[in-house]
Design an enzyme around this catalytic site. Sequence first.
Site, PDB file in Angstrom:
ATOM      1  N   ILE A  57       0.834  -1.199   0.000  1.00 53.13           N
ATOM      2  CA  ILE A  57       0.000   0.000   0.000  1.00 53.13           C
ATOM      3  C   ILE A  57       0.870   1.251   0.000  1.00 53.13           C
ATOM      4  O   ILE A  57       0.574   2.237  -0.695  1.00 53.13           O
ATOM      5  CB  ILE A  57      -0.949  -0.004   1.212  1.00 53.13           C
ATOM      6  CG1 ILE A  57      -1.971  -1.142   1.072  1.00 53.13           C
ATOM      7  CG2 ILE A  57      -1.672   1.338   1.346  1.00 53.13           C
ATOM      8  CD1 ILE A  57      -2.829  -1.361   2.304  1.00 53.13           C
ATOM      9  N   GLU A 204      -9.444   8.145   6.918  1.00 57.22           N
ATOM     10  CA  GLU A 204     -10.537   7.545   6.154  1.00 57.22           C
ATOM     11  C   GLU A 204     -10.259   6.086   5.821  1.00 57.22           C
ATOM     12  O   GLU A 204     -11.151   5.242   5.819  1.00 57.22           O
ATOM     13  CB  GLU A 204     -10.760   8.328   4.862  1.00 57.22           C
ATOM     14  CG  GLU A 204     -11.977   7.889   4.060  1.00 57.22           C
ATOM     15  CD  GLU A 204     -13.284   8.355   4.675  1.00 57.22           C
ATOM     16  OE1 GLU A 204     -13.949   7.522   5.345  1.00 57.22           O
ATOM     17  OE2 GLU A 204     -13.638   9.527   4.494  1.00 57.22           O
ATOM     18  N   ASP A 277     -10.087  -7.985  13.563  1.00 57.80           N
ATOM     19  CA  ASP A 277      -9.975  -6.874  12.614  1.00 57.80           C
ATOM     20  C   ASP A 277     -11.316  -6.164  12.464  1.00 57.80           C
ATOM     21  O   ASP A 277     -11.380  -4.931  12.415  1.00 57.80           O
ATOM     22  CB  ASP A 277      -9.492  -7.395  11.256  1.00 57.80           C
ATOM     23  CG  ASP A 277      -9.312  -6.275  10.248  1.00 57.80           C
ATOM     24  OD1 ASP A 277      -8.443  -5.410  10.465  1.00 57.80           O
ATOM     25  OD2 ASP A 277     -10.067  -6.248   9.254  1.00 57.80           O
ATOM     26  N   LYS A 281     -12.698  -2.143  13.547  1.00 56.40           N
ATOM     27  CA  LYS A 281     -13.494  -1.241  12.705  1.00 56.40           C
ATOM     28  C   LYS A 281     -14.798  -0.852  13.392  1.00 56.40           C
ATOM     29  O   LYS A 281     -15.291   0.270  13.214  1.00 56.40           O
ATOM     30  CB  LYS A 281     -13.750  -1.904  11.351  1.00 56.40           C
ATOM     31  CG  LYS A 281     -12.457  -2.107  10.559  1.00 56.40           C
ATOM     32  CD  LYS A 281     -12.658  -2.942   9.312  1.00 56.40           C
ATOM     33  CE  LYS A 281     -11.315  -3.179   8.607  1.00 56.40           C
ATOM     34  NZ  LYS A 281     -11.437  -4.054   7.416  1.00 56.40           N
TER      35      LYS A 281
END
Length: 426
Positions: A57, A204, A277, A281
């Site tokens: 990334i 974001e 995970d 979130k």
Amino acid sequence: LARAALNLSASRAHALGVGRLRTDRRVTNARRRVSTTASAEMKTVPLHVGFVGTGLIGKVTVKQMADRAPGLLSSGLDLRLAGATDSKSMIVADGDAGFVHAKVDEAIAERVEDWDASAIAATIEPVDLKAFVARLEAAAERTGGAAIVVDNTSSEAVADLYEGWLSRGVHVVTPNKKANSGDLKRFEKIKNAAKEGNAKWLYEGTIGAGLPIVSTLRTLRASGDEVRVVQGIFSGTMSFLFNTWDPNTTPFSTVVLAAKEAGYTEPDPRDDLNGLDVARKVVIAARESGMNISLDDVSVASLVPAALEDCDTNEYVERLPEFDEVIKKQALEAAERGMVLRFVGKVDVANGTGSVELAEFSKTHPFAGLEGADNIVEIRTKRYSDEMESTPLIIRGPGAGAQVTAGGVFGDVCKLGVILGANTPL
């Protein structure tokens, strides 16, 4: 301009030449005033960007910014790629102008120590994050610009540095979930540091890669709406598993192991199936909805059998088929009721709870029609509610992938540029 153009003499036919001359002069002066005003309002914002973490990334983020930077300059957003790091090395631009944008794509290698430094006008040194960020700050001070750290790691150690950076006015943009889903006291300290340093912490990319989930929740609340429930399929891996699994024909373990071989899961699939995970979130969504919760407050129904929680990966892979009948029975019973199974995270603001579980949904529900590894989030608010005769707000799209995650990070950098005065359309 209209008044200047139409302000002709009443005796136009008699003095047309003089009237036109005066009019042209006034139009010219009016245009000059408009141009001067626009120039005064137009602000070029040098952003000295340092990339911490150059994995998949990270590399894509650097390439996207280098490719787009020349096109953003006309809107006042002056992206200067000042440096990048991995765990061993850092590469730092030789001057305040940053890397040579046109050469970045070819210069990048797997490890920072192997980047073509001369091609992009840079120098490679052993990594020193303190010195790295100090150089960003020094460059920003010399140019009147801003220093930005883009953290593309998943490191707790790097997240621990946010407070110090932000308190000194260094902006932080990141898809790293550790800080905004971790310890609540640290989270509050980081937010306070950002206020004290007049800096921005934008993230974001921490939910749904590049999907506009965090920004949407913030906009809803800022405009006076009341977030009530946020639930979604937040994991691309878990989405893929349940979108492709047919319990009538295929054992669940077969789908999991096939996904592992295809690279859809973590090297140890339990890191996806344990729900941690997704729980992170859920915490992020809850905090953006106005709740002060921690990871320990989220109830998680793991899909890792208790007997396989502590064994090594090889044993887990070998023994997973032993537990196929349990989840198959659950899926078939749901099908008899016209339902499907989906692994979801949920924030219930009214009850102050967060949860992760394998839940049943009608075959007509948006969650049931998901394809591939897409994410989907359903937001119920005071406005988006039955009482307002509205359906819930739905956000759907790829929730993983280097290109979309990097795009989400890049989007935050552009937002920051606009906050600081650039005229980039957003």
